[in-house]
Design an enzyme around this catalytic site. Structure first.
Site, PDB file in Angstrom:
ATOM      1  CD  GLU B  30      -2.434  -1.457   2.622  1.00 11.75           C
ATOM      2  OE1 GLU B  30      -2.168  -0.705   3.564  1.00 11.75           O
ATOM      3  OE2 GLU B  30      -3.091  -2.507   2.752  1.00 11.75           O
ATOM      4  CD  GLU B  70      -3.742  -4.574   4.941  1.00 11.22           C
ATOM      5  OE1 GLU B  70      -4.963  -4.855   4.831  1.00 11.22           O
ATOM      6  OE2 GLU B  70      -3.335  -3.436   5.230  1.00 11.22           O
ATOM      7  CG  ASP B  95       0.396  -2.928  14.818  1.00  5.28           C
ATOM      8  OD1 ASP B  95       0.335  -2.902  16.048  1.00  5.28           O
ATOM      9  OD2 ASP B  95       1.390  -2.506  14.181  1.00  5.28           O
ATOM     10  CB  ILE B  97      -0.078  -9.678  10.890  1.00  9.00           C
ATOM     11  CG1 ILE B  97       0.442 -10.972  10.286  1.00  9.00           C
ATOM     12  CG2 ILE B  97      -0.536  -9.930  12.329  1.00  9.00           C
ATOM     13  CD1 ILE B  97       1.288 -10.738   9.087  1.00  9.00           C
ATOM     14  CG  HIS B 139      -1.364   2.087  13.732  1.00 12.96           C
ATOM     15  ND1 HIS B 139      -2.602   2.246  14.292  1.00 12.96           N
ATOM     16  CD2 HIS B 139      -1.553   2.093  12.382  1.00 12.96           C
ATOM     17  CE1 HIS B 139      -3.513   2.355  13.342  1.00 12.96           C
ATOM     18  NE2 HIS B 139      -2.910   2.254  12.171  1.00 12.96           N
TER      19      HIS B 139
END
Lengths: 370, 336
Positions: B30, B70, B95, B97, B139
């Site tokens: 991104e 993601e 974070d 994930i 984050h």
């Protein structure tokens, strides 16, 4: 008035900011001659001795063993016996009041290595000193210009001295061609052309000695003298286990016992020295460069090229320096450079004699060149 | 090796040199082309913190600016790796994930094993981690322990610019999935980095400082906290050995055990929360394999078992500090 001489923490190499005191070699009250070693200190890279630049009596040991001092920090005081204690105390107080350690942030901390293009390849070199008959320091297999850390400045006291990284070494380009002495010598001659040297005193260590002789063979007019330190190409034998071990070692555990063979004092092989060597070995192209050179010059523990007749027949001054206990190239080769060569064998020393016995080697070279 | 660059520049240089060397290397993520993707804004920035800046135009068609999905692009990267490319997918913040974990732990990590060694998945997942950026609970996490738990993943936590470059090049050349975690506070850290390409092998700890009194094992940013503490402790006559494993999987157990055999005292510094962490893992390994050498209980300096707080003052207390490390070292040193 008798001078009060302050012994301070030396700066060995650009990155050194502090050093540790390993121990005093002289007691308080002992007389000291110029050139005598007084105190052993150690940077994170290497250990060595601080020697006296003036004669006198060791009056004070300010730093104790295990103390860590910044570069320039006060180690001790040498003065004549008749200098009053009060004067010495005043000098110490004055020094301590005014001393500010170099933070290492300043950009002008002495000469820095440069790079120059030679035959399409970048070679790194460090120039020190001005004027006089120029000298070039040429390191050995797997080494770089830092091998002359303890010699370069001393030798540059009255002349221009260049130390270079051979192709495949240090921060020079990693293309070594066929890996022959002739091709390495061509790079040195190309370097001399590039920096504008008609002729120079060549000082070579180990393979660098062989390269020096190869320069003398290819371009004798460019060589004023040869100083061959534990030089290759003077005989058949070389420690093949060392060469193969060095080329093959990929980690700290494998490299440490190999590097230990270079020194008479294995304690000099510090973590930092091993890490620096691993960082070099892990650069792209280094493994291939080392294998090409070792296959060409040192296969199966034999030296492929013999240049002793070049040194003997050159008709220029030749100095040979060797450590008596060299584990890489036998000291017996020291006598091969011709009957006119001046041969100095240093008791108890190993292959890296120019580092371990730097003061002695520097004196021998200075005396040899007059 | 006089040239100094930042951790962030070292990562950019590793990507640049590997893309130049190997046309199979691509980047997906991104904003890594620089923002909205609109003409004029392309490559203006290069990721949220500028790590991929300059690569979009240098390697046309090989830096893929992906939608905010993601699960989509990490899955695509894993699939591309199976089919011969060497993708580097950037997860921005580790974070995130959660939404693509299946693609990583249940797909990428398993292929080599489930297909009898015939499948290789040379994908790298890069992600920022760690507290200290006032970015709060979602984050700022430190999750390397989660990936370390999973067989089939290699996990890298570089603590300095030199290691960041060499370990990322190694990660890209590795034929297994690699999780490459960059501490955002380290991006501005400067260090000496060779201009040439080089690799740092996985599973080889760096002994960042030598000492005989106490062993400190620390990860990522915590290595630097530990070195600060060790320098202060040196002045008190306590000599710490600071070990940076560099990769949590594979883990260089030998270097840790050898050091503990020498010092007999161990402090582990880990920015993760304490349960099922690298700190507890290493404490377990040492307790089992070097029990006889221990002269004091093992100390763990970790975050507390809570999410990263939003309050500045609490976040500062959350991250293991040099002062806490010094206190732990002093406790194990003085233990009788």
């Amino acid at each position: 008035m008798s001078a009060i001489h302050k012994l301070t923490m030396p700066k060995w190499g650009l990155s050194m900011q502090e050093g540790k005191v390993n121990g005093w070699l002289k007691e308080i009250g002992e007389s000291i001659a110029v050139g005598e070693e007084i105190v052993e200190v150690e940077s994170e890279k290497i250990a060595g001795a601080v020697e006296a630049s003036v004669a006198g009596v060791l009056r004070r040991q300010i730093a104790s063993a295990e103390d860590v001092l910044p570069v320039g920090g006060l180690l001790g005081i040498v003065a004549d016996a008749e200098v009053p204690d009060a004067d010495i105390d005043a000098a110490i107080a004055d020094f301590l009041a005014n001393f500010t350690p170099d933070t290492g942030d300043e950009e002008d901390a002495g000469p820095k290595p440069e790079k120059i293009e030679v035959g399409g390849r970048k070679l790194r070199y460090l120039k020190r000193g001005e004027g006089g008959e120029p000298m070039i320091l040429i390191h050995g297999f797997g080494g770089d210009l830092n091998n002359w850390l303890f010699n370069h400045e001393a030798l540059a006291a009255d002349r221009t001295v260049y130390a270079l990284d051979l192709p495949g070494h240090g921060e020079s380009a990693k293309d070594v061609g066929d890996g022959s002495l002739a091709s390495l010598a061509a790079a040195v001659v190309g370097f001399m052309d590039a920096v504008g040297l008609d002729a120079a005193h060549l000082v070579g260590h180990s393979m660098g000695g062989a390269v020096s002789m190869a320069v003398a063979q290819a371009a004798p007019a460019r060589v004023r003298s040869l100083t061959l330190i534990a030089s290759a190409a003077l005989g058949d034998e070389i420690n093949g286990a060392y060469i193969d071990g060095f080329v093959g070692a990929n980690d700290r555990r494998a490299l440490k016992p190999v590097l230990s063979q270079l020194f008479s004092d294995a304690g000099l092989v510090t973590r930092q020295l091993i890490d620096d060597m691993l960082k070099y070995k892990r650069l792209e192209g280094v493994d291939a460069a080392l294998r090409t050179i070792s296959d060409t010059l040192f296969e199966h523990g034999r030296q492929a090229t013999r240049l002793a007749p070049v040194a003997a027949g050159l008709g220029k001054p030749v100095l040979v320096i060797w450590g008596e206990n060299d584990q890489i190239i036998p000291v017996a080769h020291a006598r091969a450079a011709g009957k006119d060569a001046l041969v100095e064998v240093l008791t108890g020393q190993g292959h890296m004699v120019q580092m371990e016995a730097a003061n002695e080697v520097n004196r021998l070279i200075a005396r040899f060149l007059g | 090796m006089a040239r100094k660059i930042t951790y962030q520049q070292a990562i950019n240089e590793a990507l640049d040199q590997e893309m130049a060397r190997d046309p199979r290397v691509i980047i997906m993520g991104e904003d890594n082309a620089g923002g909205a993707g609109a003409p004029g804004e392309e490559d203006a920035w290069g990721g949220v913190l500028g790590v991929t800046k300059g690569l979009f135009h240098k390697y046309p068609g090989r830096v893929l600016d992906t939608p905010i999905s993601e699960s989509g692009y990490v899955g695509a990267a894993v699939g591309a790796a199976c089919n011969g490319l060497r993708p580097v997918a950037e997860l921005m913040f580790v974070d995130f994930i959660g939404v693509c974990f299946d693609q990583i732990y249940n797909q990428a990590a398993k292929f080599r094993y489930m297909f009898g060694g015939k499948a290789e998945t040379p994908v790298v997942i890069r992600a920022m981690y760690g507290a200290g950026f006032r970015a709060a609970a979602q984050h700022s996490q430190c999750l390397y322990n989660m990936f370390t738990h999973i067989p089939g993943l290699k996990v890298v936590v570089p603590s300095n610019p030199y290691d960041a470059k060499g370990l990322l090049i190694q990660a890209i050349r590795d034929n297994d999935p690699v999780i490459f975690l960059e501490h955002k506070v380290l991006y501005t850290m400067e260090g000496e980095v060779p201009e040439e390409s080089y690799t740092v092998p996985f599973g080889e700890a760096n002994v960042a400082r030598e000492g005989d009194d106490v062993t400190i094992v620390a990860f990522g940013r915590m290595v630097n906290q530990a070195l600060t503490a060790a320098a202060a402790l040196q002045k008190q006559g306590i000599h710490c050995e600071v070990i940076d494993p560099r990769t949590t999987s594979p883990l260089d157990e030998d270097t840790i055990l050898e050091s503990v055999e020498k010092t007999g005292r161990l402090v582990i510094v880990d920015e993760s929360t304490p349960r099922c962490s690298m700190a507890s893992d290493i404490a377990g390994i040492v307790a089992q394999k070097a029990f006889g050498a221990l002269k004091a209980p093992i100390e763990q300096v970790t975050a507390p078992h809570v999410p990263v707080p939003f309050s500045d003052a609490l976040e500062d207390l959350y991250v293991p500090s040099p002062a806490r490390i010094e206190a732990a070292v002093t406790r194990v040193k003085e233990y009788r």
